[in-house]
Design a protein around this motif. Sequence first.
Motif, PDB file in Angstrom:
ATOM      1  N   ASN A  36       8.298   7.620  -1.976  1.00  0.00           N
ATOM      2  CA  ASN A  36       7.023   7.857  -2.646  1.00  0.00           C
ATOM      3  C   ASN A  36       7.079   9.077  -3.554  1.00  0.00           C
ATOM      4  O   ASN A  36       6.592   9.056  -4.686  1.00  0.00           O
ATOM      5  N   ASN A  37       7.689  10.158  -3.070  1.00  0.00           N
ATOM      6  CA  ASN A  37       7.782  11.370  -3.878  1.00  0.00           C
ATOM      7  C   ASN A  37       8.729  11.182  -5.062  1.00  0.00           C
ATOM      8  O   ASN A  37       8.505  11.734  -6.141  1.00  0.00           O
ATOM      9  N   THR A  40       6.773   9.418  -7.642  1.00  0.00           N
ATOM     10  CA  THR A  40       5.843  10.319  -8.331  1.00  0.00           C
ATOM     11  C   THR A  40       6.572  11.059  -9.448  1.00  0.00           C
ATOM     12  O   THR A  40       6.073  11.160 -10.577  1.00  0.00           O
ATOM     13  N   SER A  44       6.084  10.492 -13.495  1.00  0.00           N
ATOM     14  CA  SER A  44       5.645  11.672 -14.235  1.00  0.00           C
ATOM     15  C   SER A  44       6.440  11.829 -15.528  1.00  0.00           C
ATOM     16  O   SER A  44       5.876  12.111 -16.592  1.00  0.00           O
ATOM     17  N   THR A 236       2.405  -0.110  -5.625  1.00  0.00           N
ATOM     18  CA  THR A 236       2.483   0.788  -4.472  1.00  0.00           C
ATOM     19  C   THR A 236       1.882   0.138  -3.242  1.00  0.00           C
ATOM     20  O   THR A 236       2.493   0.121  -2.169  1.00  0.00           O
ATOM     21  N   THR A 387       1.942   6.895 -11.155  1.00  0.00           N
ATOM     22  CA  THR A 387       2.103   8.227 -10.565  1.00  0.00           C
ATOM     23  C   THR A 387       0.991   8.503  -9.555  1.00  0.00           C
ATOM     24  O   THR A 387       1.246   8.988  -8.443  1.00  0.00           O
ATOM     25  N   TRP A 390       1.416   6.095  -6.352  1.00  0.00           N
ATOM     26  CA  TRP A 390       2.450   6.477  -5.384  1.00  0.00           C
ATOM     27  C   TRP A 390       2.034   7.697  -4.576  1.00  0.00           C
ATOM     28  O   TRP A 390       2.385   7.837  -3.406  1.00  0.00           O
ATOM     29  N   GLN A 391       1.278   8.600  -5.201  1.00  0.00           N
ATOM     30  CA  GLN A 391       0.815   9.767  -4.465  1.00  0.00           C
ATOM     31  C   GLN A 391      -0.284   9.413  -3.465  1.00  0.00           C
ATOM     32  O   GLN A 391      -0.409  10.068  -2.419  1.00  0.00           O
TER      33      GLN A 391
END
Length: 451
Positions: A36-37, A40, A44, A236, A387, A390-391
């Motif tokens: 997930n990170n 992100t 981005s 996601t 972005t 996913w966050q």
Amino acid sequence: MTQVVIMSFVCFLCPGMFNALNAMGGAGQIDREASNNAHTGLYSTFIVFGVLGGAIVNLLGVRWTIFASGLTYSLYSSSFIYLNSTGNGAFTIATGPILGIGAGILWSAQGMIMMSYPMESQKGRYIAIFWVIFNLGGVIGGIVPFATNYHQGDNKSAVPLSDAGYIVFIVLEALGATSALFLAPPSRVIRDDGSHVVLIQYTSVGFEAKEILRLFRNRWMLLLVPMSLVSNFFYTYQYGPYNGSIFTLRTRGLNSMLYWASQMAAAYGISFLHDYRAISRRQRGMYSLVLLTILTNVMWGSTLVVQNRYTHGPLPNGESTDYPNGLIDFKESSRAAGPILLYCFMGGVDAVWQSYAYWIIGTMTNDSKMLARYAGFYKGVQSLGATVAWQLDAQSVPLMTQLIVNWVLMVLAIPFMFYVAANVKDTSEEIETLPANDWQTKYYANINEIL
């Protein structure tokens, strides 16, 4: 057609494998935090390089930019071998922004090729051909986790994808990057009717910078921002909170195959409506959107029924999902049929949404350089939405909340899409006039000739 097919195979082996890997939820991992990170970070940089990607492709050509971009997919997949052996997600997270740069450039080139190379009467078919070949990557990629984890038998414990599975992805993605070297420069491509895709003109850095800024004042592209924003938002939820939460690993691989296979069928089917010349382009756009509106609401309504049955998937502390009777295995036909078919339906709706997005943007112009920028803008805004999405999962936002946000955003985008569709013209003849005699034009002409 040759160029579109080559580009399709690049995407079949690079983004296609990436999609297959991530459609399992957590890129094959139990704990989705690192994935997930990484996503992100990926989206981005994708936001920026999606918008800039069209200019980069216009300035440097398609072959080497796509080749270099394709290699970033292999880098991302390789990071999970390190994660498997160390449990440290830092490398995986670091590869996300690098992949975002490569993906932004690659998808800008893809959009330019797919939308500007065909004649107006062929755009629906060319989009479908691309989508079928591209999603074949997801189908074949889904075989990897299904085959490498089939030995689990009826074991319902949550396990990560093996190193051998990740190695297969790495090799295939590297082959995809290499395939880009077989593309021809756009200036040498001729359509079926004998017309050239682009005139022998070369752009410049200054001109591209001005044109990128103009995108943010383009009425039609701004109206399509909601459509673009949500076009990858739902991945996601579908990959993680749905597929990654209630199915065994081998079933997640099977689901991935079926998800992308249904995309192939749906993209092929909608192409007939997009190219149906017995009615005007405006009518085609309106009818397609009515169909898309119905499918979208049926999909989320059905998903709501399933989501009401659980609140979480397997957790890193070993706790299983709270879905009734635990994880679903495909051999449990009575339990598995409905949820698996729903995941297939999600894939079909995605294909119709994406096909419609490319088709409606492709009605705005036939100029390849303009469409490269439009495609980049579309992917950049799309990445902004991804972005955020996913966050939401990375911050453990309740799954029901994620579902509702997805549903609302897609419904809100549709009125703007209707307005654009209502103003579609039957032909697009806009051709860009490039600067003629500055030193940058001559410089980049030499660069393009070398590449």
